[in-house]
Design a protein around this motif. Structure first.
Motif, PDB file in Angstrom:
ATOM      1  N   PRO A  50      38.086 -17.988   4.957  1.00 10.86           N
ATOM      2  CA  PRO A  50      36.914 -17.225   5.373  1.00 10.86           C
ATOM      3  C   PRO A  50      35.678 -17.492   4.528  1.00 10.86           C
ATOM      4  N   ALA A  51      35.895 -17.946   3.303  1.00  8.12           N
ATOM      5  CA  ALA A  51      34.769 -18.273   2.420  1.00  8.12           C
ATOM      6  C   ALA A  51      34.700 -19.783   2.236  1.00  8.12           C
ATOM      7  N   THR A  52      33.539 -20.262   1.873  1.00  5.32           N
ATOM      8  CA  THR A  52      33.314 -21.694   1.665  1.00  5.32           C
ATOM      9  C   THR A  52      33.207 -21.995   0.182  1.00  5.32           C
ATOM     10  N   MET A  53      33.867 -23.061  -0.243  1.00  2.00           N
ATOM     11  CA  MET A  53      33.683 -23.587  -1.601  1.00  2.00           C
ATOM     12  C   MET A  53      32.989 -24.933  -1.480  1.00  2.00           C
ATOM     13  N   ILE A  54      31.831 -25.059  -2.112  1.00  2.00           N
ATOM     14  CA  ILE A  54      31.084 -26.314  -2.090  1.00  2.00           C
ATOM     15  C   ILE A  54      31.026 -26.876  -3.506  1.00  2.00           C
ATOM     16  N   LEU A  55      31.373 -28.157  -3.638  1.00  2.24           N
ATOM     17  CA  LEU A  55      31.486 -28.785  -4.948  1.00  2.24           C
ATOM     18  C   LEU A  55      30.465 -29.906  -5.086  1.00  2.24           C
ATOM     19  N   ILE A 105      36.317 -26.218   2.407  1.00  6.09           N
ATOM     20  CA  ILE A 105      35.839 -27.046   1.307  1.00  6.09           C
ATOM     21  C   ILE A 105      34.736 -27.977   1.797  1.00  6.09           C
ATOM     22  N   ILE A 106      33.634 -28.019   1.059  1.00  9.58           N
ATOM     23  CA  ILE A 106      32.550 -28.960   1.327  1.00  9.58           C
ATOM     24  C   ILE A 106      32.285 -29.760   0.062  1.00  9.58           C
ATOM     25  N   THR A 107      32.344 -31.082   0.186  1.00  9.45           N
ATOM     26  CA  THR A 107      31.903 -31.957  -0.898  1.00  9.45           C
ATOM     27  C   THR A 107      30.776 -32.838  -0.361  1.00  9.45           C
ATOM     28  N   VAL A 128      29.624 -18.114  -0.023  1.00  8.99           N
ATOM     29  CA  VAL A 128      29.792 -19.419  -0.664  1.00  8.99           C
ATOM     30  C   VAL A 128      30.129 -19.265  -2.140  1.00  8.99           C
ATOM     31  N   VAL A 129      31.150 -20.016  -2.565  1.00 10.66           N
ATOM     32  CA  VAL A 129      31.440 -20.229  -3.979  1.00 10.66           C
ATOM     33  C   VAL A 129      30.943 -21.625  -4.311  1.00 10.66           C
ATOM     34  N   PHE A 130      30.020 -21.731  -5.245  1.00 13.59           N
ATOM     35  CA  PHE A 130      29.492 -23.035  -5.638  1.00 13.59           C
ATOM     36  C   PHE A 130      30.150 -23.487  -6.926  1.00 13.59           C
ATOM     37  N   VAL A 131      30.621 -24.739  -6.930  1.00 10.02           N
ATOM     38  CA  VAL A 131      31.216 -25.350  -8.118  1.00 10.02           C
ATOM     39  C   VAL A 131      30.397 -26.592  -8.461  1.00 10.02           C
TER      40      VAL A 131
END
Length: 267
Positions: free
Chosen positions: A16-21, A45-47, A88-91
């Protein structure tokens, strides 16, 4: 050109949430392959590749736009608005952690957490502030890059990567540096190493994990401690590791620190 083509955006995973690295200087999105799969069951996941790096569209590199890190922060927000409908969780690794910070200041409603891997808001010592380098040392680095970029890449990669027990990672990093366009890399290095975003740290209200290595010549421990004091919603975690790339050389410990932080932050 499309946003996807410009930044070579790749999307997978389910959640449900997005992690973008976002990768660091001289690297590309492949550097996340040790860490990202651990999160794909719980996040979309988005890279992507920063413009001028990896498989990005080099024709999109604009020296005026990317003359500050704000240009990259604008690209990041464009990617998020295009490909993520939810939180969004940004890494971000190294300089990209500061790019992410700037994005959280510009659009705080789009983020629920940020993970800053080996970050530094300013690389140059200034009074009581320890950034790790003097200005003459930074100038020497930039001059060496300009005069002998390939030689600089081969010599600096082992210093940045550390990980003396994993020499293949230093080779991979050197090869990544060498694949970049030297003129773009030199300009990006100037923007990175001469930037000073210390004043932006308190502006970010997004919960942050500051993840640092115990022995990092690029971003020494004092940098993380300074950032933690300046960021009211931050947690500082030091992992035992030599080098500046723990997401590669200490992926297990990096995952543990991130997982614990996200369990407390992402509901």
């Amino acid at each position: 050109m499309s946003v996807k083509q410009r930044n070579n955006v790749q999307i997978w995973g389910d959640g449900p949430a997005t992690m973008i690295l976002a990768h660091g200087f001289g690297c590309d999105q492949s550097m996340w392959r040790y860490l990202a799969p651990s999160f794909e069951d719980h996040f979309k996941i988005i890279t992507f590749d920063l413009v001028g790096s990896g498989g990005s569209d080099l024709k999109a590199y604009d020296r005026l736009k990317y003359g500050t890190l704000h240009g990259y922060a604008d690209d990041l927000l464009e990617i998020i608005n295009k490909f993520s409908a939810g939180p969004v969780v940004f890494v971000g690794h190294s300089v990209s952690s500061i790019i992410g910070l700037l994005a959280t200041v510009k659009a705080p409603d789009r983020f629920i957490a940020q993970v800053m891997v080996s970050p530094s808001p300013c690389y140059i010592n200034d009074g009581d502030y320890v950034g790790g380098f003097t200005r003459p040392e930074i100038d020497e680095i930039l001059e060496t890059m300009e005069s002998n970029y390939l030689g600089w890449s081969s010599n600096i990669a082992p210093v940045i990567m550390g990980a003396p027990q994993q020499p293949e990672l230093s080779t991979e990093l050197a090869n990544s540096f060498c694949r970049n366009d030297p003129s773009i890399a030199e300009h990006f290095a100037q923007v990175t190493f001469l930037s000073d975003h210390r004043s932006d740290l308190p502006k970010s209200i997004t919960p942050a994990l500051i993840l640092q290595c115990s022995d990092d010549v690029i971003a020494p421990r004092e940098v993380g401690e300074f950032m933690h004091r300046q960021m009211p919603h931050s947690v500082l975690r030091i992992i035992k590791n030599v080098g500046h790339c723990p997401h590669m050389s200490a992926a297990g410990d990096s995952f543990d620190a991130m997982h614990g932080f996200l369990l407390q932050t992402v509901r």
